[in-house]
Design a protein around this motif. Structure first.
Motif, PDB file in Angstrom:
ATOM      1  N   ASP A  83     -53.348  -1.420  24.469  1.00  0.00           N
ATOM      2  CA  ASP A  83     -52.683  -0.647  25.259  1.00  0.00           C
ATOM      3  C   ASP A  83     -52.318  -1.174  25.338  1.00  0.00           C
ATOM      4  OD1 ASP A  83     -50.670   1.414  24.456  1.00  0.00           O
ATOM      5  OD2 ASP A  83     -51.932   3.080  25.436  1.00  0.00           O
ATOM      6  N   PRO A  84     -51.029  -1.967  25.933  1.00  0.00           N
ATOM      7  CA  PRO A  84     -51.064  -2.871  26.491  1.00  0.00           C
ATOM      8  C   PRO A  84     -49.536  -2.004  27.117  1.00  0.00           C
ATOM      9  CG  PRO A  84     -49.831  -3.601  25.008  1.00  0.00           C
ATOM     10  CD  PRO A  84     -51.073  -2.817  24.084  1.00  0.00           C
ATOM     11  N   VAL A  85     -49.247  -2.081  28.605  1.00  0.00           N
ATOM     12  CA  VAL A  85     -48.803  -1.645  29.461  1.00  0.00           C
ATOM     13  C   VAL A  85     -47.992  -1.700  31.037  1.00  0.00           C
ATOM     14  CG1 VAL A  85     -48.407   1.083  31.281  1.00  0.00           C
ATOM     15  CG2 VAL A  85     -50.013   1.010  29.672  1.00  0.00           C
ATOM     16  N   VAL A  86     -46.678  -2.230  30.641  1.00  0.00           N
ATOM     17  CA  VAL A  86     -45.952  -2.651  31.422  1.00  0.00           C
ATOM     18  C   VAL A  86     -45.147  -2.162  32.144  1.00  0.00           C
ATOM     19  CG1 VAL A  86     -46.631  -4.803  30.011  1.00  0.00           C
ATOM     20  CG2 VAL A  86     -44.025  -3.796  29.856  1.00  0.00           C
ATOM     21  N   ARG A  87     -44.997  -2.582  33.523  1.00  0.00           N
ATOM     22  CA  ARG A  87     -43.616  -2.291  34.129  1.00  0.00           C
ATOM     23  C   ARG A  87     -42.478  -2.551  34.127  1.00  0.00           C
ATOM     24  NH1 ARG A  87     -43.062  -1.573  41.414  1.00  0.00           N
ATOM     25  NH2 ARG A  87     -41.763  -0.239  41.306  1.00  0.00           N
ATOM     26  N   LEU A  88     -41.194  -1.901  34.336  1.00  0.00           N
ATOM     27  CA  LEU A  88     -40.125  -2.068  33.808  1.00  0.00           C
ATOM     28  C   LEU A  88     -39.065  -2.848  34.782  1.00  0.00           C
ATOM     29  CD1 LEU A  88     -37.878  -1.571  32.106  1.00  0.00           C
ATOM     30  CD2 LEU A  88     -37.507   0.940  32.436  1.00  0.00           C
ATOM     31  N   LEU A  89     -38.620  -3.847  35.414  1.00  0.00           N
ATOM     32  CA  LEU A  89     -38.537  -4.176  36.222  1.00  0.00           C
ATOM     33  C   LEU A  89     -36.791  -4.103  36.303  1.00  0.00           C
ATOM     34  CD1 LEU A  89     -40.935  -6.578  37.334  1.00  0.00           C
ATOM     35  CD2 LEU A  89     -40.765  -4.539  38.159  1.00  0.00           C
ATOM     36  N   LYS A  90     -36.292  -3.986  35.348  1.00  0.00           N
ATOM     37  CA  LYS A  90     -35.121  -4.012  34.883  1.00  0.00           C
ATOM     38  C   LYS A  90     -34.503  -2.491  33.860  1.00  0.00           C
ATOM     39  CE  LYS A  90     -33.942  -8.589  36.201  1.00  0.00           C
ATOM     40  NZ  LYS A  90     -33.057  -8.879  37.209  1.00  0.00           N
ATOM     41  N   ALA A  91     -33.315  -2.696  34.710  1.00  0.00           N
ATOM     42  CA  ALA A  91     -32.310  -1.377  34.461  1.00  0.00           C
ATOM     43  C   ALA A  91     -32.172  -1.053  33.029  1.00  0.00           C
ATOM     44  CB  ALA A  91     -31.321  -1.199  35.066  1.00  0.00           C
ATOM     45  N   LEU A  92     -32.965  -0.728  31.563  1.00  0.00           N
ATOM     46  CA  LEU A  92     -33.334  -1.013  30.913  1.00  0.00           C
ATOM     47  C   LEU A  92     -32.379   0.308  30.087  1.00  0.00           C
ATOM     48  CD1 LEU A  92     -34.195  -2.580  27.308  1.00  0.00           C
ATOM     49  CD2 LEU A  92     -36.316  -1.163  27.923  1.00  0.00           C
ATOM     50  N   TYR A  93     -31.195   0.078  28.944  1.00  0.00           N
ATOM     51  CA  TYR A  93     -29.912   1.182  28.887  1.00  0.00           C
ATOM     52  C   TYR A  93     -31.536   2.018  27.821  1.00  0.00           C
ATOM     53  CZ  TYR A  93     -26.998   3.454  25.868  1.00  0.00           C
ATOM     54  OH  TYR A  93     -26.434   3.996  25.413  1.00  0.00           O
ATOM     55  N   GLY A  94     -31.110   2.684  28.191  1.00  0.00           N
ATOM     56  CA  GLY A  94     -32.001   4.500  28.238  1.00  0.00           C
ATOM     57  C   GLY A  94     -32.862   4.962  29.212  1.00  0.00           C
ATOM     58  N   HIS A  95     -32.949   4.196  29.952  1.00  0.00           N
ATOM     59  CA  HIS A  95     -33.783   4.973  31.120  1.00  0.00           C
ATOM     60  C   HIS A  95     -32.504   5.658  32.101  1.00  0.00           C
ATOM     61  CE1 HIS A  95     -35.243   5.370  35.301  1.00  0.00           C
ATOM     62  NE2 HIS A  95     -36.531   4.873  34.890  1.00  0.00           N
ATOM     63  N   PRO A  96     -32.387   7.055  32.320  1.00  0.00           N
ATOM     64  CA  PRO A  96     -31.737   7.988  32.827  1.00  0.00           C
ATOM     65  C   PRO A  96     -30.744   7.339  33.897  1.00  0.00           C
ATOM     66  CG  PRO A  96     -33.749   9.089  32.524  1.00  0.00           C
ATOM     67  CD  PRO A  96     -34.205   7.534  31.922  1.00  0.00           C
ATOM     68  N   ASP A  97     -31.913   6.612  34.698  1.00  0.00           N
ATOM     69  CA  ASP A  97     -31.073   5.586  36.056  1.00  0.00           C
ATOM     70  C   ASP A  97     -30.715   4.672  35.621  1.00  0.00           C
ATOM     71  OD1 ASP A  97     -31.546   8.152  36.741  1.00  0.00           O
ATOM     72  OD2 ASP A  97     -33.673   7.301  37.726  1.00  0.00           O
ATOM     73  N   ALA A  98     -30.678   4.243  34.669  1.00  0.00           N
ATOM     74  CA  ALA A  98     -30.164   2.655  34.644  1.00  0.00           C
ATOM     75  C   ALA A  98     -28.904   2.206  34.393  1.00  0.00           C
ATOM     76  CB  ALA A  98     -30.722   2.064  32.726  1.00  0.00           C
ATOM     77  N   GLY A  99     -28.131   3.060  33.941  1.00  0.00           N
ATOM     78  CA  GLY A  99     -26.287   3.334  34.271  1.00  0.00           C
ATOM     79  C   GLY A  99     -26.163   3.868  35.905  1.00  0.00           C
ATOM     80  N   GLY A 100     -26.449   4.407  36.423  1.00  0.00           N
ATOM     81  CA  GLY A 100     -26.421   4.014  38.204  1.00  0.00           C
ATOM     82  C   GLY A 100     -26.397   3.082  38.595  1.00  0.00           C
ATOM     83  N   TYR A 101     -27.716   2.357  38.367  1.00  0.00           N
ATOM     84  CA  TYR A 101     -28.533   1.271  39.385  1.00  0.00           C
ATOM     85  C   TYR A 101     -27.140  -0.182  38.407  1.00  0.00           C
ATOM     86  CZ  TYR A 101     -32.073   3.188  40.622  1.00  0.00           C
ATOM     87  OH  TYR A 101     -33.250   4.029  41.864  1.00  0.00           O
ATOM     88  N   TRP A 102     -27.041  -0.036  37.857  1.00  0.00           N
ATOM     89  CA  TRP A 102     -26.032  -1.257  36.715  1.00  0.00           C
ATOM     90  C   TRP A 102     -24.293  -1.027  37.595  1.00  0.00           C
ATOM     91  CZ3 TRP A 102     -24.399  -5.962  35.663  1.00  0.00           C
ATOM     92  CH2 TRP A 102     -22.969  -5.401  35.701  1.00  0.00           C
TER      93      TRP A 102
END
Length: 182
Positions: A83-102
């Motif tokens: 069950d690999p888990v990775v940290r999200l480092l980029k503002a991936l579309y769908g993340h609630p704050d992605a638009g604001g960081y972009w």
């Protein structure tokens, strides 16, 4: 007379919209950049390549479970993890704050090139370059810039050094914010 882009906005009217996919102020700004181009001669538009992924994701750490379909992208030593888990480092579309960081990242890069953001005048995502007399409106990953032809190529080239943009196109017969432009 000292020209300011916001002085002309009261004469603009949007005559036809098929739908309202965005807030009216964004359509208003897009209309203004077309109006301004009529006085200076040239308007170009271009799209950002994978916009959100150009911005780092800030705030609290976000972790993702990798689906089985993506596990082949992991390094060899990690492919057999149950069950690999990775940290999200980029503002991936769908993340609630992605638009604001972009938006923050994009605006910072644009302003670093001599553009002045016109938020104080109520023109969200609009920029003025005083030296080149260029006006630009940005809606998420769509850039539209008006100015003298001699300046625009240089301005686009400078932007492309900081933001991964497609080559700009003439606006004729293109759709911007759901509206066809002629």
């Amino acid at each position: 007379m000292h020209w300011q882009p916001h002085n002309w906005c009261r004469w603009l009217k949007i005559s036809h919209m098929d739908s309202l996919p965005v807030a009216l102020v964004d359509l208003h700004n897009a209309s203004f950049v077309i109006f301004y181009s009529a006085s200076v001669g040239t308007i170009l538009q271009g799209d950002v390549k994978s916009a959100y992924l150009q911005a780092d994701l800030g705030g609290k750490a976000t972790w993702l479970r990798l689906p089985k379909s993506l596990r082949h992208k992991l390094p060899e030593h990690a492919r057999n993890m149950s069950d690999p888990v990775v940290r999200l480092l980029k503002a991936l579309y769908g993340h609630p704050d992605a638009g604001g960081y972009w938006e923050e990242d994009c605006n910072r890069k644009i302003c670093s090139l001599g553009w002045k953001q016109l938020n104080d005048e109520g023109w969200r995502s609009c920029f003025w370059h005083a030296e080149c007399k260029a006006f630009m409106v940005v809606y998420v990953d769509d850039f539209k810039m008006a100015g003298r032809a001699a300046n625009l190529k240089h301005m686009w080239s400078r932007l492309k050094r900081h933001i991964a943009l497609e080559d700009p196109e003439d606006v004729n017969d293109n759709v911007y914010l759901g509206c066809s432009q002629q």
